[in-house]
Design an enzyme around this catalytic site. Structure first.
Site, mmCIF file in Angstrom:
data_model
loop_
_atom_site.group_PDB
_atom_site.id
_atom_site.type_symbol
_atom_site.label_atom_id
_atom_site.label_comp_id
_atom_site.label_asym_id
_atom_site.label_seq_id
_atom_site.Cartn_x
_atom_site.Cartn_y
_atom_site.Cartn_z
ATOM 1 C CG ASP A 178 61.289 1.381 31.473
ATOM 2 O OD1 ASP A 178 62.245 0.881 30.657
ATOM 3 O OD2 ASP A 178 60.626 2.556 31.564
ATOM 4 C CG HIS B 134 61.195 3.443 28.097
ATOM 5 N ND1 HIS B 134 61.362 3.720 29.432
ATOM 6 C CD2 HIS B 134 61.347 4.388 27.097
ATOM 7 C CE1 HIS B 134 62.263 4.830 29.344
ATOM 8 N NE2 HIS B 134 62.192 5.159 27.879
ATOM 9 C CG ASP C 174 63.968 8.433 27.655
ATOM 10 O OD1 ASP C 174 64.753 8.917 26.669
ATOM 11 O OD2 ASP C 174 64.333 7.297 28.012
#
Length: 261
Positions: free
Chosen positions: A208, A239, A84
């Site tokens: 995701d 995710h 991320d």
């Protein structure tokens, strides 16, 4: 592909709101397989008690990773893994510690062009999620917020919809607000001579709900001809692959270690 018999050293960088704790399953599997695994808490995250509203810049936020890399023995090369928002930290580290990184792995992580500005727009979430965000305005309501926190009631649906329930609970207990002054308009610049010499592996998360489907990840992070990944892989996860596809992620990591170290 076989697994390298030579132990590798993996260093893990968490994403927004997470900490070193989110890698606990992955670190355990790697250590039990004979590898070295280190997870870092960036400033205001995990065990670090800094108020996220007092984190002044990306460089401040990223300092624990820089310190860790600075203190590595000269002959210790690592595989650097970011998730991320942690992709920004990985990118910066690749330019400044290129001689200590044998490969960089971007797990559903920001992989931006050189000089791309770090702004609040990078963390715009789906409007349905935006309705469930708590903002703190440390500089006054007339300015952009200084931190954000995705409310617990939507965390499971957005970040962890394929993850075990106990990991969802763990995340709800340990996640923290994301410091937003790190998105201050500064840039991360890198060069072919340093950053460009390191193999880069991007791992798409196929289910995701933060970054969207694989094609959305391609459009956002895999479209710069000057920063193409060396290799692109896919993982059947939400995710948070470190929770929802732990064994599959582990297999990718050891295969990448075998290939690039």
């Amino acid at each position: 592909m076989g697994v390298s018999s030579k132990p590798a050293h993996f260093v893990f960088v968490h994403g927004g709101g997470h900490g070193a704790w989110c890698w606990y399953k992955t670190v355990d599997l790697l250590r039990r397989a004979g590898h070295k695994a280190t997870a870092v808490d960036l400033i205001s995250c995990g065990r670090d008690c800094t108020d996220p509203n007092h984190v002044e810049s990306f460089l401040d936020y990223n300092e624990p990773l820089m310190e860790l890399l600075s203190n590595l023995p000269d002959n210790d090369k690592i595989i650097l893994v970011g998730h991320d928002l942690g992709g920004l930290s990985v990118t910066y580290a690749m330019e400044h510690f290129h001689d200590k990184i044998s490969a960089a792995i971007f797990l559903a992580a920001m992989m931006l062009p050189s000089g791309y500005p770090l702004t609040f727009d990078l963390y715009e979430l789906d409007p349905t999620v935006g309705q469930h965000i708590e903002y703190t305005f440390g500089d006054g309501v007339q300015n952009i917020p200084t931190s954000l926190y995705v409310m617990e009631k939507v965390q499971a649906e957005v970040f962890y919809h394929l993850s075990p329930s106990e990991d969802v609970v763990l995340a709800s207990l340990l996640s923290k607000p994301i410091p937003l002054r790190i998105l201050d308009g500064s840039t991360i610049e890198f060069t072919p001579e340093k950053h460009g010499k390191i193999p880069r592996v991007y791992i798409k998360t196929l289910h995701d709900r933060v970054l969207g489907p694989p094609e959305a990840q391609e459009e956002a992070f895999l479209c710069d001809p000057d920063n193409e990944p060396t290799e692109v892989r896919e993982i059947n996860s939400d995710h948070s692959a470190f929770f929802s596809a732990t064994k599959e992620l582990h297999q990718h990591l050891v295969e990448i270690a075998a290939k690039y170290t």
